[in-house]
Scaffold this motif. Structure first.
Motif, PDB file in Angstrom:
ATOM      1  N   GLU A 137       3.671  -4.279   7.018  1.00 39.63           N
ATOM      2  CA  GLU A 137       3.125  -2.462   8.501  1.00 39.63           C
ATOM      3  C   GLU A 137       4.241  -2.195   8.245  1.00 39.63           C
ATOM      4  O   GLU A 137       3.951  -0.249   8.096  1.00 39.63           O
ATOM      5  CB  GLU A 137       3.348  -3.573   9.494  1.00 39.63           C
ATOM      6  CG  GLU A 137       2.373  -3.028  10.337  1.00 39.63           C
ATOM      7  CD  GLU A 137       2.519  -3.250  11.633  1.00 39.63           C
ATOM      8  OE1 GLU A 137       3.026  -4.210  12.592  1.00 39.63           O
ATOM      9  OE2 GLU A 137       0.916  -4.341  11.680  1.00 39.63           O
ATOM     10  N   ALA A 138       5.629  -2.635   7.348  1.00 35.69           N
ATOM     11  CA  ALA A 138       6.889  -1.409   7.443  1.00 35.69           C
ATOM     12  C   ALA A 138       6.541  -0.539   6.342  1.00 35.69           C
ATOM     13  O   ALA A 138       7.267   0.400   6.676  1.00 35.69           O
ATOM     14  CB  ALA A 138       7.652  -2.398   7.045  1.00 35.69           C
ATOM     15  N   MET A 172      -5.652  -0.494   9.162  1.00 37.72           N
ATOM     16  CA  MET A 172      -5.132   0.910   8.210  1.00 37.72           C
ATOM     17  C   MET A 172      -5.922   1.502   7.954  1.00 37.72           C
ATOM     18  O   MET A 172      -6.535   3.021   8.305  1.00 37.72           O
ATOM     19  CB  MET A 172      -4.054   0.494   8.139  1.00 37.72           C
ATOM     20  CG  MET A 172      -2.948  -0.322   8.453  1.00 37.72           C
ATOM     21  SD  MET A 172      -1.252  -0.844   7.609  1.00 37.72           S
ATOM     22  CE  MET A 172      -0.639  -2.327   8.315  1.00 37.72           C
ATOM     23  N   THR A 204      12.315   2.617  10.328  1.00 36.11           N
ATOM     24  CA  THR A 204      12.179   0.961   9.968  1.00 36.11           C
ATOM     25  C   THR A 204      13.156  -0.108   9.469  1.00 36.11           C
ATOM     26  O   THR A 204      13.206  -0.889   9.245  1.00 36.11           O
ATOM     27  CB  THR A 204      11.002   1.386   8.288  1.00 36.11           C
ATOM     28  OG1 THR A 204      11.599   2.250   7.530  1.00 36.11           O
ATOM     29  CG2 THR A 204       9.499   1.572   9.042  1.00 36.11           C
ATOM     30  N   VAL A 225       0.513  -0.719  -0.182  1.00 34.94           N
ATOM     31  CA  VAL A 225      -0.073  -0.336   0.003  1.00 34.94           C
ATOM     32  C   VAL A 225       1.489   1.147  -0.072  1.00 34.94           C
ATOM     33  O   VAL A 225       1.451   1.552   0.597  1.00 34.94           O
ATOM     34  CB  VAL A 225      -0.444  -0.297   1.042  1.00 34.94           C
ATOM     35  CG1 VAL A 225      -1.755   1.389   1.056  1.00 34.94           C
ATOM     36  CG2 VAL A 225      -1.793  -0.939   1.156  1.00 34.94           C
ATOM     37  N   ILE A 247       4.704   6.047   4.455  1.00 34.55           N
ATOM     38  CA  ILE A 247       4.095   7.647   5.197  1.00 34.55           C
ATOM     39  C   ILE A 247       5.283   8.357   4.950  1.00 34.55           C
ATOM     40  O   ILE A 247       6.000   9.705   5.028  1.00 34.55           O
ATOM     41  CB  ILE A 247       3.664   7.153   6.620  1.00 34.55           C
ATOM     42  CG1 ILE A 247       2.559   6.514   6.783  1.00 34.55           C
ATOM     43  CG2 ILE A 247       3.449   8.462   7.325  1.00 34.55           C
ATOM     44  CD1 ILE A 247       1.863   5.909   8.238  1.00 34.55           C
ATOM     45  N   VAL A 307      11.577   6.941   7.725  1.00 32.71           N
ATOM     46  CA  VAL A 307      11.818   5.922   7.038  1.00 32.71           C
ATOM     47  C   VAL A 307      13.377   5.603   7.665  1.00 32.71           C
ATOM     48  O   VAL A 307      13.284   3.680   7.907  1.00 32.71           O
ATOM     49  CB  VAL A 307      12.560   6.080   6.044  1.00 32.71           C
ATOM     50  CG1 VAL A 307      13.904   5.515   4.401  1.00 32.71           C
ATOM     51  CG2 VAL A 307      11.148   6.824   4.742  1.00 32.71           C
ATOM     52  N   ILE A 342       3.367   0.644   4.686  1.00 31.05           N
ATOM     53  CA  ILE A 342       2.589   1.716   5.407  1.00 31.05           C
ATOM     54  C   ILE A 342       3.716   2.889   6.108  1.00 31.05           C
ATOM     55  O   ILE A 342       3.991   3.898   5.513  1.00 31.05           O
ATOM     56  CB  ILE A 342       1.882   1.217   6.099  1.00 31.05           C
ATOM     57  CG1 ILE A 342       1.270   0.374   5.111  1.00 31.05           C
ATOM     58  CG2 ILE A 342       1.067   2.283   7.008  1.00 31.05           C
ATOM     59  CD1 ILE A 342      -0.498  -0.104   4.822  1.00 31.05           C
ATOM     60  N   VAL A 343       4.083   1.755   7.035  1.00 29.21           N
ATOM     61  CA  VAL A 343       5.296   3.107   7.539  1.00 29.21           C
ATOM     62  C   VAL A 343       6.425   4.376   7.057  1.00 29.21           C
ATOM     63  O   VAL A 343       6.551   5.549   6.753  1.00 29.21           O
ATOM     64  CB  VAL A 343       6.201   2.522   9.084  1.00 29.21           C
ATOM     65  CG1 VAL A 343       7.131   3.709   9.774  1.00 29.21           C
ATOM     66  CG2 VAL A 343       4.650   2.198   9.706  1.00 29.21           C
ATOM     67  N   ALA A 344       7.120   2.670   5.902  1.00 30.75           N
ATOM     68  CA  ALA A 344       8.175   3.592   5.384  1.00 30.75           C
ATOM     69  C   ALA A 344       7.614   4.641   3.922  1.00 30.75           C
ATOM     70  O   ALA A 344       8.066   5.562   4.329  1.00 30.75           O
ATOM     71  CB  ALA A 344       9.190   3.141   4.715  1.00 30.75           C
TER      72      ALA A 344
END
Lengths: 301, 231, 311, 239
Positions: A92-93, C110, C291, A31, A99, C288, A95-97
């Motif tokens: 999950e990672a 989410m 992660t 995503v 963002i 970034v 999505i965070v990345a």
């Protein structure tokens, strides 16, 4: 009629943007929250190229149409290689990345391009009147009212989008590249066992996804303006389209883009835009809750 | 021609294979037997490069291949029929075959030859793979792998859940390929299927080599079957 | 257990000492950090302990803030009842959102929370007549008093923030060490296994989300009281991203991680915004880098390297 | 219904698409029994116990447990009524240590002070031989030890019925002996349903054996009867 064309322009741009998001999700299961920023990037590059080329808007526009998707696509490929690949495409990672990527792209543009909205001139912009039928005293008559007109450029946007969508459809269903993409989407491990370089396919798909958003933005930027915060709306609308159309389904994406693009204009006739947006977001949330495969998708076993 | 030596491999922290050795020669059929979870499928995936071994070597025609990028391994001529077939379910029969042909850039001649072996597939080219029957799916999985014109073929439990007529077809295919000089590694749980085609049988227990016997030895004394897999 | 309690009490004591020693500017900032850390703790209950990544926590923070602010402003409620109404609003919202959103998993969850939060933000704009939309409104001083405590003065504000912070921290310690709290971790680690140990994983997740809403709401309502301002920007997307960022930086699934993360990022952003308008770049880069290199966050790193016992 | 039966299924059936994985199975298990469930790969054994524990829903048929109909109960409620299940593919909490894994399994139906729960957990770890690994992160354990942890989690629930899905898979010879000893020990207070491939284990532990093939029960009897059974041999070795 006028609303129809406005709606079609919206739908055209939206379907290209959403298709990029859908492709990335479909093939890579990623995503991409930064998708809207690639759209924004496309618009900003268009302005930049047009300014660089100078006087002839048509020339600048064509240059932008080539440069924007290439640059946005390259940035995406580099991101894939530097970040996404290294976190193993963990849902999950990623999505965070992404963002994080969203803010990096957005804020970098803010630092270089500045906070102002800047227009790009359309390559051609003749006004076209649209015929209208009305029941007058003398019976049904055809006439060209002054207020009802559109521009040739808007028609061009629609045609260009249809051409691009057909091209993508052709590539996906009729070419070797499309076959490789579809096989990777279905089962990446087996694809690897048959010599498909899955890592490269992923980088390519992420690049194509970004390039599609950038092209969409180049098309719309003569109508709207380039601004560093312009990525939010296309992102949200693309999400809505992809969710309603079914995650990873190309046909569903185009149908949903048409519905959303067209209804955007029509709903706002009856409701205030804010209320329309509230209802749309809640509707989408409900679709995800009760029909996660989308309204047009079929459930995969 | 294909040789695994001292393979230690697994998923993340979970080691599945311990110092595993396997080898197969040109025109030979090696059957790999063992209980569920013994590590048979993991061994096949290690050959294909889908799992990187922590230590040990995979050699193909004297060349070390375990460090190669995974997508280059099938291009060397190693065909793979995964467990559960793993067809590209939403693609048509023709498209599944096309992917096999792409791997080593084989053309129409190969395609015709493969379709000759499985005439049923020729009748169903436009059908989606997931609409085929179980037996037809296995044929397609085999055909897809044969499109590589492989010199080594890995078959992972091809007879699982199939009717007797289909297992016979697979047996025939294996024997034909063996006759053509293809080296074959067959992962199999059924003793009768193994007896019909094997030259040698490697028994695996808990990811380790338990025993390896030639088929002659096993004909004389079938007790290893019972000891390592049977009742 | 005693070692844990001692560590947490030491953190609280240190914050009290800071109250006596800090210069005015930092005094105010630390008060703000303590209130926001409660928000991060709430987020951590859901994300760090139960493994559910929400992208819509701004709605719970805002529910607390507007629940407090609107009931004080338009219904004439006194500070304390308004504060409680704020918490109640957020908790109830979290419960209802949970009933719907928890039907989805992973990416679906989410996006659903993101959509709900977006709807919440737009709703605040839609009722601009009462909420004053983007502009927001400033709370009157009568809404910032309790007994003879005036929350608009720096000292009272700091101590009130410290009280809230301490209460939340100790409550959280209690929650995560409870039977239910351990089941939350089990759900995060392996939901199917937890279910096959006889735990109702659905109700555990709903419990975690509701508690998370309660903490977030308490943070939002306190923010309104202590800093006297209620605005729609607190309901917008960045306020859903911030708690995620704070928790990730500090260390998900640890009691003190969110506190460290909030303080660290708050000062980092504070510093960056002095240098450039594009201070959110810091947020992007941090996300970034985290992660890629420090998925366990600061405290996670400390925990795995030096001290396994930290909760 | 036989009052002695702890578990009963009637006409239990489950389809997956066109395949019938479990076909019209009538099965009963006496209180206190050690039963083995065997059969070739794909016979439907795991699907069958998944239906019993509620991991998957039955297409038709009835299941009763401890004299109550549980056909429509969700999995966690069935477990709470006294079933314990250990997974075929090791399913533990990988980032928690061994102690916490077992503790989580033990705490649900444990009454009494935390101190007692703590020593009970230690006792279970001792029983399976994992006490020395109790502070190790479960995901870092060797595969065999993870299997033992899985079994420990089953025991810690003190179930009326313990269902073990291929428990000895991945255990070394010595560990298998310890395992058999352990099962005999707990069988005084627990009914055991054991899916197992290792015939030595089956033959020496089981009082009665049920054989499945292609979703159906094809034989049931004492170990001696099963060993002599033609149909069983054919199912295993192929025809």
């Amino acid at each position: 009629m006028l609303a129809l064309i406005e709606g079609l322009v919206q739908a055209a741009v939206l379907s290209l943007t959403a298709l990029g998001l859908s492709l990335v999700f479909g093939v890579m299961r990623v995503v991409n929250v930064a998708h809207g920023e690639f759209f924004m990037l496309g618009a900003v590059i268009a302005w930049w190229v047009a300014t660089l080329v100078g006087t002839n808007p048509a020339l600048g526009f064509i240059a932008a149409l080539i440069a924007a998707p290439i640059i946005a696509g390259l940035i995406a490929v580099i991101t894939d290689w530097l970040v996404l690949k290294r976190i193993n495409y963990d849902p999950e990672a990623t999505i965070v990345a992404t963002i994080g990527l969203l803010y990096i792209l957005q804020q970098s543009v803010l630092m270089t391009f500045g906070p102002d909205a800047r227009p790009v001139e359309a390559p051609f912009n003749t006004r076209l009147a649209i015929p209208w039928i009305e029941n007058t005293d003398a019976g049904w008559a055809l006439y060209w009212p002054w207020g009802l007109s559109t521009t040739s450029y808007k028609l061009f946007v629609i045609v260009a989008a249809i051409a691009l969508l057909s091209l993508i459809w052709y590539i996906m269903s009729r070419t070797k590249l499309g076959l490789i993409l579809r096989a990777t989407q279905l089962d990446s491990e087996t694809a690897l066992a048959f010599g498909i370089p899955v890592e490269r396919v992923y980088a390519l798909v992420f690049g194509i996804g970004a390039a599609l958003a950038a092209v969409a933005a180049v098309l719309i930027v003569p109508i709207q303006q380039a601004h560093y915060l312009m990525g939010a709306d296309p992102l949200l609308l693309s999400f809505i389209v992809v969710i309603i159309g079914g995650l990873g389904s190309l046909r569903g994406t185009v149908i949903a883009a048409l519905i959303i693009g067209m209804s955007d204009g029509i709903i706002s006739v009856f409701f205030t835009p804010t209320l329309a947006k509230i209802m749309a977001t809640l509707l989408v949330a409900m679709v995800l809750v009760y029909r996660p495969q989308g309204l047009f998708g079929t459930r995969r076993v | 021609m294909l040789k695994l030596s001292g393979i230690n491999a697994g998923y993340g922290k979970n080691q599945v294979l311990f110092e595993l050795d396997l080898s197969v020669d040109k025109g030979e059929v090696l059957c790999v037997m063992g209980r569920n979870g013994a590590g048979k499928t993991t061994a096949m995936k290690t050959i294909m490069g889908l799992i990187q071994p922590n230590s040990g070597q995979v050699e193909f025609e004297k060349r070390k291949i375990s460090k190669l990028a995974p997508h280059t391994i099938p291009k060397l001529g190693i065909g793979y029929i995964p467990q559960g077939r793993r067809l590209f379910s939403e693609l048509t029969v023709a498209e599944n075959i096309e992917i096999g042909l792409m791997t080593r850039k084989k053309g129409k001649a190969t395609r015709d030859k493969v379709l000759d072996m499985f005439p049923r597939l020729g009748e169903r080219l436009k059908q989606r793979a997931d609409t085929l029957s179980g037996g037809e799916q296995q044929q397609l999985a085999t055909a897809r792998a044969l499109c590589l014109e492989p010199s080594v073929l890995l078959l992972d439990e091809p007879t699982e859940g199939l009717q007797p007529s289909m297992t016979a077809l697979i047996r025939e295919t294996v024997l034909t390929l063996k006759g053509e000089g293809v080296g074959i590694i067959l992962v199999e749980q059924r003793e009768d299927a193994v007896r019909a085609v094997a030259d040698r049988v490697a028994f695996i227990e808990n990811g380790r080599n338990a025993a390896t016997h030639t088929i002659e030895e096993l004909t004389e004394d079938p007790s290893p079957f019972r000891k390592h897999v049977g009742i | 257990m005693n070692r844990n309690l001692a560590l947490h009490l030491a953190v609280i004591a240190a914050l009290y000492i800071l109250h006596l020693t800090l210069p005015a500017y930092h005094h105010g900032q630390v008060a703000r950090i303590m209130v926001l850390a409660v928000f991060a703790m709430g987020y951590n209950i859901l994300f760090g302990y139960s493994g559910l990544l929400s992208l819509g926590h701004a709605m719970f923070f805002a529910a607390g803030m507007y629940g407090m602010g609107l009931s004080a402003q338009h219904l004439g409620f006194a500070t304390l009842p308004a504060f409680l109404i704020g918490i109640l609003c957020a908790t109830a919202l979290a419960f209802v959102v949970g009933l719907l959103a928890l039907r989805t998993i992973g990416v679906g969850f989410m996006i659903v929370t993101l959509m709900f939060a977006q709807a919440g933000y737009l709703t605040i704009l839609y009722f601009g007549e009462y909420t004053r939309g983007d502009e927001g409104f400033v709370l009157t001083n009568t809404a910032r008093n309790f007994g003879n405590l005036d929350f608009s003065t720096a000292d009272t504000r700091y101590l009130a923030a410290l009280c809230l912070f301490s209460g939340a921290l100790l409550l959280k310690l209690l929650i995560v060490r409870s039977k239910r709290g351990r089941v939350m971790v089990a759900v995060r680690e392996n939901e199917e296994r937890a279910r096959m140990l006889g735990y109702n994983t659905w109700s555990t997740k709903l419990y975690a989300l509701t508690l998370s809403g309660l903490f977030s709401g308490a943070s939002g309502a306190s923010y309104a009281i202590l800093f006297g301002y209620v605005g729609a920007s607190f309901a917008a997307v960045p306020y859903s991203i911030f708690p995620l960022l704070w928790v990730l930086v500090g260390g998900a699934g640890t009691t003190l991680g969110p506190v460290i993360g909030t303080a660290f990022m708050f000062y980092l952003i504070d510093y960056a915004s002095g240098v450039t308008d594009a201070y959110m770049l810091v947020v992007g880069v941090t996300l970034v880098l985290i992660t890629l290199f420090v998925p366990g966050g600061i405290l996670g790193l400390v925990k795995s390297r030096f001290a396994r016992w930290i909760p | 219904m036989d009052t002695m039966n702890l578990l009963e299924t009637q006409k239990l059936t489950r389809h997956f698409g066109g395949i019938t994985a479990v076909d019209d199975v009538n099965f009963s298990l006496k209180d206190g029994e050690i039963r083995a469930l065997i059969g070739p790969n794909g016979a439907g054994k795991t699907t069958f116990v998944s239906l019993v524990t509620g991991r998957i829903e039955a297409s038709s048929g009835r299941i009763s447990f401890a004299h109550e109909d549980i056909t429509h109960l969700p999995a966690h409620k069935r477990i709470a009524r006294g079933m314990g299940y250990t997974f075929q593919i090791t399913s533990i909490f990988p980032d928690l240590d061994c102690f916490e894994n077992v503790h989580l399994a033990a705490q649900r139906n444990f009454e009494g002070p935390a101190r007692k729960l703590y020593s009970f957990t230690r006792m279970i770890l001792e029983q399976v031989g994992l006490n020395t690994y109790r502070t190790d992160i479960a995901g870092d354990l060797a595969y065999g030890h993870q299997r033992l942890l899985e079994i420990a989690m089953g025991l810690a629930q003190r179930p009326k019925l313990l269902i073990l899905d291929e428990p000895t898979q991945g255990l070394a010879g010595g560990e298998i002996k310890d395992f058999m000893h352990l099962i005999r020990e707990v069988s005084d207070r627990t009914t055991i349903l054991l899916i197992e491939h290792n015939m030595d284990v089956v033959m020496s532990l089981a009082e009665k054996i049920t054989v499945m093939d292609q979703g159906k029960i094809i034989a049931e009897g004492t170990p001696e009867e099963i060993q002599a059974n033609e149909a069983v041999q054919t199912a295993y070795l192929g025809g």
